[in-house]
Structures are given as structure tokens and as C-alpha cells.
Design a protein around this motif. Structure first.
Motif, PDB file in Angstrom:
ATOM      1  N   ASP A 122      70.939  15.310  21.364  1.00  0.00           N
ATOM      2  CA  ASP A 122      70.044  14.175  21.103  1.00  0.00           C
ATOM      3  C   ASP A 122      70.794  12.958  21.613  1.00  0.00           C
ATOM      4  O   ASP A 122      71.822  12.574  21.056  1.00  0.00           O
ATOM      5  CB  ASP A 122      69.798  14.141  19.584  1.00  0.00           C
ATOM      6  N   ASN A 127      64.780   2.325  22.186  1.00  0.00           N
ATOM      7  CA  ASN A 127      63.608   1.975  21.390  1.00  0.00           C
ATOM      8  C   ASN A 127      62.547   1.325  22.257  1.00  0.00           C
ATOM      9  O   ASN A 127      62.838   0.443  23.063  1.00  0.00           O
ATOM     10  CB  ASN A 127      64.019   1.041  20.260  1.00  0.00           C
ATOM     11  N   HIS A 136      73.004   2.176  24.510  1.00  0.00           N
ATOM     12  CA  HIS A 136      72.193   3.295  24.998  1.00  0.00           C
ATOM     13  C   HIS A 136      72.761   3.845  26.306  1.00  0.00           C
ATOM     14  O   HIS A 136      72.646   5.028  26.586  1.00  0.00           O
ATOM     15  CB  HIS A 136      70.738   2.865  25.196  1.00  0.00           C
ATOM     16  N   TYR A 317      63.663   5.521   9.159  1.00  0.00           N
ATOM     17  CA  TYR A 317      64.508   6.202  10.156  1.00  0.00           C
ATOM     18  C   TYR A 317      65.062   7.529   9.608  1.00  0.00           C
ATOM     19  O   TYR A 317      65.024   8.562  10.283  1.00  0.00           O
ATOM     20  CB  TYR A 317      65.638   5.232  10.510  1.00  0.00           C
ATOM     21  N   ASP A 321      64.501  11.447  10.685  1.00  0.00           N
ATOM     22  CA  ASP A 321      65.609  12.307  11.085  1.00  0.00           C
ATOM     23  C   ASP A 321      65.639  13.593  10.266  1.00  0.00           C
ATOM     24  O   ASP A 321      66.009  14.651  10.777  1.00  0.00           O
ATOM     25  CB  ASP A 321      66.942  11.559  11.006  1.00  0.00           C
ATOM     26  N   GLN A 345      76.415   4.083  13.351  1.00  0.00           N
ATOM     27  CA  GLN A 345      75.414   4.894  12.653  1.00  0.00           C
ATOM     28  C   GLN A 345      76.040   6.079  11.916  1.00  0.00           C
ATOM     29  O   GLN A 345      75.343   6.966  11.431  1.00  0.00           O
ATOM     30  CB  GLN A 345      74.358   5.405  13.646  1.00  0.00           C
TER      31      GLN A 345
HETATM   32  N1  ARG Z   1      66.797   4.889  18.541  1.00  0.00           N
HETATM   33  C1  ARG Z   1      68.091   4.865  17.913  1.00  0.00           C
HETATM   34  C2  ARG Z   1      68.838   3.608  18.333  1.00  0.00           C
HETATM   35  O1  ARG Z   1      68.479   2.969  19.282  1.00  0.00           O
HETATM   36  C3  ARG Z   1      68.937   6.072  18.261  1.00  0.00           C
HETATM   37  C4  ARG Z   1      68.389   7.402  17.824  1.00  0.00           C
HETATM   38  C5  ARG Z   1      69.440   8.459  17.735  1.00  0.00           C
HETATM   39  N2  ARG Z   1      68.929   9.737  17.361  1.00  0.00           N
HETATM   40  C6  ARG Z   1      68.552  10.089  16.114  1.00  0.00           C
HETATM   41  N3  ARG Z   1      68.052  11.274  15.922  1.00  0.00           N
HETATM   42  N4  ARG Z   1      68.667   9.260  15.100  1.00  0.00           N
HETATM   43  O2  ARG Z   1      69.814   3.262  17.699  1.00  0.00           O
END
Ligand code: ARG
Length: 587
Positions: A122, A127, A136, A317, A321, A345
Motif C-alpha cells: 500500500d 489525497n 507522497h 481514517y 483502514d 503515521q
Molecule cells: N492518504 C494518506 C495520506 O496522504 C495515506 C494513506 C496510506 N495508506 C493507508 N492505508 N492508510 O497521508
């Protein structure tokens, strides 16, 4: 696979363990690369560690082991040194046989996984309606390299782009666009991503300051979740717009990804909460549904909850997940799920992993791994920004790397008085520029922050992409100069005499070990270091003074040395391809 292809270190370890006898099965022989090449290639320290347990002198233990140790096919007779180290030196004949074997192998002696697994990576996961930022970019580059390595190992890899394409931000954005630019919600291509991002900022500002607008935005979210046709249509257009922009970056970087965004799991969210309730983990806390976590506390030292449903009924979020995790285990049948995101994260992953484990959703044979990485910093050591303090657009960043590579190449051609076509120059600049960005990222231990510097990443000296690409092109230059077809050098012709030949040979044989380490610890910088060391070993071998002659050498040395050249080039090419980097025959 025959015995000689079995990993060398493993073979030696097994021989050592066998020498101890059955009572010691499972013992770690503590085999490490020799501290000084004078003493050999490997050293086993096990006699020292066993001394206390057995109540014997380590030297006596080492003697007993060596007595029974059978490594005669691979090593010179083992030597005992110092207090009881067992030194092992690889036999030249063994090295020659190994190189002959990998010469004929397209995988260069790296065995494919014995038990291929389904693995999910993943990564990237930007976004929608927001700009893809340098974080990213790191995720994209690191995740792609990990996926390539696992694919090469023969695993069944699903590359997932978990894009942020759902949630309250869309309510805000759609409500705002309805007001100021309704065409954007009905007509394809009415917006470009730059506009979209600035509309998003304005919408957010409005949301934060205007209560009436907040209410409208919330209703828009409700409409989106209820599947109202016009809202869904608008949402789709916005996603399309972002997707097109992301695709430009993926194409520049040569990245393949399957998009499966947050919205994909929308219908599965209520069931997540329901099942948590069933398992008795769910607690109501000020109207929100949550699960209390172990090992996470707030500032007052109280246990922290993970909220899975907000008091207004919305999910977040973490809920998504949890739903995606279940889907990946049940539907995709993944055995390892790897998440590549910034280290910030870390708690998020540790928390929802914990909740999923407690709920009994993670079978014993499934591994969950968060692969964190550090920040990208500017040369001033602060957060990476443009000169004007804005976030850097990835497209601009990549374009800049390519145009600098272009300028460097032009200058070099002038200096060397070389003529090349514009097509050649553009192609080399593109590959060097993009590779430089990728390699600069991958060559750092991903867990640390790294300083983004065009000058450093484009430098021809040091652990950089241009250096590695140049090493490869230089070897191809040898074949052009001598009019030699590397594919037709014949077999079983390796002959190792000079110490730089032996050093290079031993290094070439370590590729399999490096790749299997990266497969486990998911640190591509180890592969970069290996390739860098390999090119240094090659340069020593090819050095006029320290090394040997190649094209000018007599047979049979000449052919053997050309094989070493070819093996080095093929190892570089394979290794770089696993980093997502394409080589150049000439540059
Ligand atoms: N969209 C999230 C961001 O920009 C990252 C997602 C990562 N993947 C997940 N399964 N949470 O920080």
C-alpha cells in the motif's frame, strides 16, 4: 536448485551446526564476515559464546568444532585464531565455479522464493483534490522499489493506491464549487488540479469561519454518502481531475499502481463497527464509538481511545483502514500487508493493528508491517519548500531534476568535444534526472530525514545515480571498444588470480544475500550500498595501477576478466531495476 546455489552463508552455517552434533541443533554459529580479509572471508564466534555454558576454554571448543567441520568443498582448511575464532577462507576454485554458474543464470544466482506469498504493498496513496507532496513522492519511490523486489522474488504482489477519495473534504469542496463555479461539477475537464487545490483551500477557509456554510457542507456529505446522483457525479469529476494529474507523475516515474481508494470500502464501514460491538470491544465515549487502546495514553496518562465512529455518525481514517485490512485478508488473501507512509503515521498504524488483533481479525499467518520514512528537508535543514515558501509541486521538482541533468550533460559534451543528437541528450537527461531523485531517496536509510539537494543527487562522484549509471555505461564501453559481445564469452572460463579479481568475485556472489535481507527488513538502502560497493570494487579491478588489464590481457585471463565485467554490469542493471532505475548503454 542444486547445492551450490544454496545461499553460501547458509551452507557454512549448516556445516558448523552439523559439526556440533545433534545436541546443538538450532544453535546459532554466529557466523559473520571476517573483520580483516587477511584472516579469511568469514569468522564464526560461537566457541566464545559457548565457553561459559560448557565450562570449557573457547579454544578447546573451537578445536573440537574444526575437527568435525566439513567445509572442504567451499573453504580452505579452517584456522583458529585469537581466543577461539574460527576463520574460514573461500576456495578460489569454489568462487570460480560459482561465478561460472551465475554467468549462465538470468537471475544471477538469486533463487526465487520457495514459497511465494500474496503480498500487498500500500503505497503512494495521495489525497484527491489536494496536491501530491514530497511525502507522497517518498512513499511512491520506496513502495515501488519494495514491490519490485518482492515481484522479482516471485511473490504475488498487489500494488495498491489507497487514495484519499472520500470524506468530509468533499462536502466542503462540492458545496463551495456549487456556489462559485458550478460548471466544475457538471462538466469534465473544467478544472485543472492547480485550480482544484486552490478551490480546496478557499473552501476550507470558508468552512472554518462560516457556520452556515459548515451546515451546507455537512448536508453535501450526507448526500454523497446517500449516493445522491448529482453529488456523486460531481465527486467523480473531481476524482478524475486529480487522477489525471497523479498519472502524469506516475508516468514520469514509471510506476504501476492499482487504485483502490477509501471510497471503495465505504459500504463495509458499518459492519466494522458492528463486529467490534459484537466482540465486546466497543465503548461509547461522549457519543463517539471507540475502542480503548493498550500502551497509548494521553497527556494525563489516561488510556487513549481509537474512535471508529464519530458522534455525528461519520466514520474516519482508522475505520476505513480497519475495513480495508479485513478486505485484504479475506478477499485478497494477503499474507503480508505493507504500508509505506511517513513516520508521523506510526501511531495510527500501531493503533488500528492493535484493534484488529484484539478483535481476532488477523490470522497467525498474516503479517502487518508499517514501513515508515522520515521527512524531506531543504538544504537549510527545514521543511522542503520553494524559495517563496510554497510547497513544491512534484512535477516541477522532477522537471527541475531533468533540466539540471540536461544542462550538466550539455556542459560535459562541450568539454569532451562530443557530438550527440538532441534525442540522445534528452533521453539521457530524462533518465539521469529521474534516477537521481529516486536514488537519492532510496540510498538513505528511509527511517531518517533526508536533505533534498539537486547538486548532491546529480553529482558523478559518490553514492548517486549518475555514478552508478556511469559505472554501468563504462563497462558497456569496454565491450564497444574491444568489439566484444558479452553474450558470447563462453562458459566455465572464470579464472581468479589477482586480489582485485577475488574481491570483486566475492562481492558479486553476495547479491542473493542482500536481496533476501531487503525482502525481510524492507530497507532498499542496503541494496544501494551493495551496488555502490560493487562499483567501487569494479573500479579497483579495472584500475590501471591497482587492478588488472582487461582488453590488453592475454588469454585465458582476458576472457575471464571480460566475464567479470559482464557480471558486474548485469548485477548493476538488475539491482538498479529493482530500485526502479533504468540503465543507459551510453551517457
Ligand atoms: N492518504 C494518506 C495520506 O496522504 C495515506 C494513506 C496510506 N495508506 C493507508 N492505508 N492508510 O497521508
Amino acid at each position: 536448485m542444486n547445492a551450490t546455489q544454496e545461499k553460501l552463508k547458509l551452507q557454512l552455517e549448516q556445516a558448523l551446526v552439523a559439526a556440533f552434533g545433534a545436541d546443538f541443533a538450532g544453535l546459532d554459529p554466529i557466523l559473520v564476515p571476517a573483520s580483516n580479509p587477511k584472516f579469511g572471508d568469514y569468522q564464526a564466534n560461537v566457541a566464545l559464546s559457548l565457553s561459559k555454558k560448557l565450562g570449557k576454554q573457547p579454544r578447546a571448543i573451537a578445536d573440537a568444532i574444526v575437527d568435525k567441520l566439513d567445509v572442504s568443498e567451499i573453504c580452505e582448511p579452517p584456522q583458529i585464531a585469537g581466543p577461539g575464532f574460527i576463520n574460514l577462507k573461500l576456495k578460489t576454485a569454489y568462487l570460480e565455479a560459482q561465478l561460472n554458474e551465475i554467468q549462465a543464470d538470468t537471475r544471477l544466482g538469486v533463487p526465487a522464493a520457495k514459497t511465494p506469498r500474496k503480498e500487498i504493498v500500500d503505497f503512494s496513496s495521495p489525497n484527491i483534490a489536494k496536491e501530491m507532496h514530497v511525502g507522497h513522492l517518498r512513499s511512491t519511490i520506496i513502495g515501488d522499489s519494495i514491490a519490485r523486489i518482492l515481484e522479482f522474488q516471485g511473490h504475488d504482489v498487489l500494488r495498491l493506491n489507497h487514495v484519499g477519495d472520500w470524506g468530509t473534504q468533499f462536502g466542503m469542496l462540492i458545496a463551495y464549487l456549487r456556489e462559485v463555479y458550478p460548471e466544475a461539477l457538471t462538466t469534465a475537464n473544467a478544472l485543472d488540479i492547480g485550480d482544484l487545490v486552490s478551490f480546496y483551500r478557499k473552501a476550507k477557509l470558508r468552512f472554518d469561519t462560516d457556520e452556515a456554510f459548515q451546515e451546507i457542507a455537512r448536508q453535501e456529505v450526507v448526500r454523497l454518502q446517500a449516493g445522491a446522483e448529482d453529488t456523486i457525479h460531481a465527486w467523480k469529476l473531481l476524482c478524475e481531475q486529480s487522477r489525471r494529474e497523479f498519472q502524469v507523475i506516475y508516468e514520469l516515474l514509471d510506476i504501476k499502481l492499482t487504485e483502490r481508494g477509501e471510497s471503495f470500502y465505504n459500504a463495509l464501514l458499518p459492519k466494522v463497527v458492528e463486529d467490534l460491538e459484537q466482540s465486546g470491544l466497543l465503548v461509547e465515549n461522549q457519543g463517539a464509538k471507540c475502542v480503548f487502546l493498550e500502551g497509548f495514553t494521553n497527556r494525563e496518562g489516561e488510556p487513549l481511545p481509537l474512535i471508529v465512529q464519530k458522534s455525528d455518525g461519520g466514520y474516519n481514517y482508522a475505520t476505513t483502514d480497519l475495513a480495508s485490512l479485513r478486505y485484504r485478508i479475506q478477499q485478497d488473501q494477503a499474507k503480508r500487508i505493507i504500508y509505506v507512509t511517513d513516520a508521523g503515521q506510526g501511531n495510527h498504524f500501531a493503533q488500528f493493528f492493535q484493534v484488529a488483533r484484539k478483535a481476532g481479525w488477523i490470522p497467525d499467518d498474516v503479517e502487518l508491517v508499517h514501513v515508515p520514512f522520515g521527512l524531506v528537508l531543504g538544504e537549510d535543514g527545514k521543511k522542503f519548500k520553494t524559495r517563496f515558501g510554497d510547497t513544491v509541486r512534484l512535477r516541477d521538482l522532477l522537471d527541475e531534476a531533468v533540466s539540471r541533468a540536461y544542462a550538466d550533460l550539455k556542459a560535459r559534451l562541450k568539454e569532451e568535444e562530443r557530438q550527440e543528437t538532441e534525442e540522445f541528450i534528452n533521453e539521457v537527461a530524462r533518465i539521469v534526472g529521474i534516477s537521481a531523485v529516486k536514488y537519492a531517496d532510496l540510498s538513505q536509510n528511509r527511517t531518517s530525514n533526508y536533505i533534498f539537494s539537486y547538486d548532491k543527487m546529480l553529482d558523478f562522484k559518490g553514492n548517486t545515480a549518475p555514478y552508478m549509471l556511469y559505472a554501468y555505461a563504462r563497462i558497456q564501453g569496454i565491450s564497444r571498444k574491444g568489439d566484444i559481445n558479452f553474450k558470447e564469452l563462453g562458459n566455465n572460463a572464470v579464472l581468479l588470480q589477482h586480489e582485485t579479481e577475488l574481491a570483486l568475485a566475492k562481492y558479486l556472489l553476495q547479491l542473493d544475500e542482500i536481496i533476501s535481507t531487503v525482502e525481510e527488513d524492507l530497507l532498499p538502502n542496503r541494496l544501494c550500498e551493495y551496488l555502490y560497493e560493487l562499483s567501487k570494487k569494479f573500479n579497483q579491478f579495472y584500475d590501471r595501477n591497482q587492478g588488472v588489464q582487461v582488453l590488453e590481457a592475454e588469454e585465458p585471463q582476458r576472457t575471464s576478466r571480460l566475464i567479470l565485467c559482464d557480471l558486474t554490469a548485469r548485477t548493476l542493471k538488475l539491482g538498479l531495476s529493482l530500485l526502479g532505475i533504468q540503465v543507459l548503454e551510453r551517457m
